[in-house]
Design an enzyme around this catalytic site. Sequence first.
Site, PDB file in Angstrom:
ATOM      1  N   LYS A  91     -17.599 -24.958  57.495  1.00  0.00           N
ATOM      2  CA  LYS A  91     -17.758 -25.209  58.925  1.00  0.00           C
ATOM      3  C   LYS A  91     -18.656 -24.165  59.587  1.00  0.00           C
ATOM      4  O   LYS A  91     -18.969 -23.126  59.017  1.00  0.00           O
ATOM      5  CB  LYS A  91     -16.389 -25.287  59.593  1.00  0.00           C
ATOM      6  N   ARG A 125      -7.749 -28.337  52.816  1.00  0.00           N
ATOM      7  CA  ARG A 125      -8.675 -29.475  52.804  1.00  0.00           C
ATOM      8  C   ARG A 125     -10.060 -28.942  52.462  1.00  0.00           C
ATOM      9  O   ARG A 125     -10.589 -28.085  53.176  1.00  0.00           O
ATOM     10  CB  ARG A 125      -8.658 -30.166  54.163  1.00  0.00           C
TER      11      ARG A 125
END
Length: 312
Positions: free
Chosen positions: A244, A283
Site C-alpha cells: 500500500k 491479507r
Amino acid sequence: MEQSQAFAPERFVLNCRGRVLDCRPGLPNGAHVMGILNVTPDSFWDGGRYQTLDAALRRAEVMLAEGAAIIDVGGESTRPRGRIYGQGAAPVSVDEERRRVLPVIEALAQRFPEALISVDTYKPQVAQEALEAGAHLINDQTGLRLYPEMAEVAARYGAPLILMHAIGRPGEMPHEVTYADVVADVRASLAESVARARARGVAQVVLDPGFGFGKTVAENLRLVNNLDALLALGYPVMVGISRKSTIGQVLGSLEHPVPPAERLYGTLGVTAVAVLRGATLVRAHDVRPTVEMLRLLAATLAQPRSTFATAT
C-alpha cells in the site's frame, strides 16, 4: 476487558461453515495468510491479471501451494481517488460484480475443496450468492456502514464476517480525516460494527483496522503498533498492508513514493510488527514471502531467551 473474556475460544476459533480456522494469538506459524485474488481490471497492484477464469484458477493454485490458508476473491477495486491513484476505482454494479466473482468462487470450491474461500464485497446480494457458490467467509471493507443487512446474510449462512474500518464509499475514500486519537477512534468504530453484527445474529467476526483507508502514514503505522488495543475487544484481528501507499511513502517520500513493485520488503517489515502485536490473519498479494517470513518469525520467538539476555 479481562483476559479470559478477550480470548474466549468461541471467538478466536472460527467455524467457517463447518471448517475450523484457529485464529488465537501465538499460532505455530505466526498467522494465517489470506491470498488476494482480484478479478478486477483496476486494482492498484494486480488489476487485469486474473480476469479470466483460467488465470484466476492458476493464481489460486499457486497461492495455495505457497501456503495460503484462505483465497479472498474480489470483484470491485477499492483503490481510492486522490493524488496517488488518480481517479480511483470505478463503481461496479451488483450484476457486474456477480459476473466477475461467482464463476471463480464456484470453480475454486470444486477444484480446491480443501481451500477456504472469502468473498471481498460490501453488497449483501453478492455475498449471499457467493456463499451459495461455495464461499466460507465474507470480507466487508465497509464494516456494515453501507449495508447493515450484510450481517443478516452472514448469520443466515453461518459465515464469519470480517469488519474493516474505513471512511466514505469504496473508491472515494478521503485521504485526510481528522482523528482525535486514531487508535481510540478506530477501536470505537469497530466496536460499533461488532455490535451491529451481533445484534443481527452474527456469531463470529474478525476486525480489520483498515490500513490505508482514510488515514495518514503516521496513523497507519500507529494503528499497526497498537493492534493489541483492537485485540482487547475480544476478536481476531486481520491486517491488509500489502504494497500500500504508506509503504511507498515511508520508503520514498510523500511526493515521490516508491512504486508498488518496490514495496515488498517494507510490507513484510510492517506485517511482522502487526503479527507481534496480535494479528493472526494477514491479507497479502505475495503469499510465499509472507508465509516464510511468518514461519521464521514464529520459530525465532519460540526459542527461549538466555538468562544473560534477560538479566541485562
